[in-house]
Design a protein around this motif. Structure first.
Motif, PDB file in Angstrom:
ATOM      1  N   ARG A  40      18.925 -31.933 -51.793  1.00 31.98           N
ATOM      2  CA  ARG A  40      19.563 -30.568 -51.797  1.00 31.98           C
ATOM      3  C   ARG A  40      20.880 -30.702 -51.625  1.00 31.98           C
ATOM      4  O   ARG A  40      21.866 -30.149 -52.444  1.00 31.98           O
ATOM      5  CB  ARG A  40      18.718 -29.689 -50.754  1.00 31.98           C
ATOM      6  N   VAL A  41      21.412 -31.286 -50.601  1.00 34.71           N
ATOM      7  CA  VAL A  41      22.888 -31.410 -50.298  1.00 34.71           C
ATOM      8  C   VAL A  41      23.682 -31.950 -51.357  1.00 34.71           C
ATOM      9  O   VAL A  41      24.658 -31.564 -51.778  1.00 34.71           O
ATOM     10  CB  VAL A  41      23.207 -32.061 -48.994  1.00 34.71           C
ATOM     11  N   THR A  61      22.753 -32.468 -54.715  1.00 33.42           N
ATOM     12  CA  THR A  61      22.746 -31.622 -55.876  1.00 33.42           C
ATOM     13  C   THR A  61      23.525 -30.544 -55.729  1.00 33.42           C
ATOM     14  O   THR A  61      23.855 -30.069 -57.010  1.00 33.42           O
ATOM     15  CB  THR A  61      21.328 -31.648 -56.180  1.00 33.42           C
ATOM     16  N   GLU A  62      23.378 -29.610 -54.477  1.00 34.47           N
ATOM     17  CA  GLU A  62      23.958 -28.479 -54.693  1.00 34.47           C
ATOM     18  C   GLU A  62      25.399 -28.340 -54.081  1.00 34.47           C
ATOM     19  O   GLU A  62      26.183 -27.248 -54.401  1.00 34.47           O
ATOM     20  CB  GLU A  62      23.038 -27.378 -53.553  1.00 34.47           C
ATOM     21  N   LYS A  63      25.910 -29.272 -53.216  1.00 37.27           N
ATOM     22  CA  LYS A  63      27.271 -29.190 -52.708  1.00 37.27           C
ATOM     23  C   LYS A  63      28.113 -30.516 -53.101  1.00 37.27           C
ATOM     24  O   LYS A  63      29.201 -30.436 -53.144  1.00 37.27           O
ATOM     25  CB  LYS A  63      27.049 -29.326 -51.211  1.00 37.27           C
ATOM     26  N   VAL A  64      27.655 -31.634 -53.220  1.00 31.43           N
ATOM     27  CA  VAL A  64      28.304 -32.816 -53.562  1.00 31.43           C
ATOM     28  C   VAL A  64      28.557 -33.314 -54.946  1.00 31.43           C
ATOM     29  O   VAL A  64      29.546 -33.157 -55.450  1.00 31.43           O
ATOM     30  CB  VAL A  64      27.799 -34.126 -52.933  1.00 31.43           C
ATOM     31  N   ASN A  94      31.052 -31.220 -57.583  1.00 36.46           N
ATOM     32  CA  ASN A  94      32.504 -31.671 -57.302  1.00 36.46           C
ATOM     33  C   ASN A  94      32.973 -32.475 -58.715  1.00 36.46           C
ATOM     34  O   ASN A  94      34.196 -32.524 -58.877  1.00 36.46           O
ATOM     35  CB  ASN A  94      32.742 -32.184 -56.415  1.00 36.46           C
TER      36      ASN A  94
END
Length: 184
Positions: free
Chosen positions: A160-161, A163-166, A169
């Protein structure tokens, strides 16, 4: 205009079998992406981990050196691509020696020779081959898309982290169905 290729990475029997909690629709979902790519004349490139007999190229790796003798060699049935995702004749099968799809392989040559400048990433694991390949591909100036539901990880929170946050970019992050729709 960009020329995409769909990368189906590390979807070998032994790897698929080691990821707990994969939903029953995981490999069929990627198979839908593969079928759509084929219909749209988007190259499908299968990336696998593979070693010579005796695995000399794995011995210096803390990760791959710890695997049992014979793992991911030509005699290991677990090294075979999952049957839901079997390559068609003529589709590239690229063998890598480390986590990134580029390391120890001819992937860059295969892609550049085909005029590919946009990679669509699927694979196991999100924190392994997908992350490593995305970072190296970005440094090689490829445009990138990650199919979030075409990747999975042992740790759902890590998935999740990433695919959603890293990943956003450096890439577009979408779903298999949305990508298929976009192929039009």
């Amino acid at each position: 205009m960009t020329r995409p290729a769909l990368l189906v990475m590390d979807l070998q029997k032994a790897i698929v079998g080691r990821v707990p909690g994969l939903d029953a629709g995981f490999t069929p979902r990627i198979a839908r992406a593969v079928a759509a790519a084929r219909r749209a004349d988007v190259p499908v490139v299968h990336v696998v981990v593979g070693f010579r007999p005796g695995r000399p190229e794995a011995k210096s790796s803390p990760l791959f050196g710890a695997l049992p003798d014979g793992a991911f060699t030509g005699t290991d049935p677990g090294a075979e691509i999952h049957p839901d995702l079997a390559p068609l004749p003529g589709e590239a099968v690229v063998t890598k020696k480390r986590v990134s799809a580029f390391t120890g392989s001819d992937l860059d040559l295969v892609l550049r020779g085909s005029g590919v400048d946009h990679l669509v990433l699927t694979g196991l694991a999100t924190s392994g081959v997908v992350l490593s390949t995305l970072r190296q591909a970005a440094d090689l100036d490829f445009r990138l898309t990650v199919l979030a539901d075409g990747c999975a990880d042992r740790d759902p929170e890590v998935h999740r982290v990433l695919t959603e946050k890293v990943f956003p970019n450096q890439s577009e992050v979408t779903t298999v169905d949305a990508w298929i729709t976009g192929l039009g």
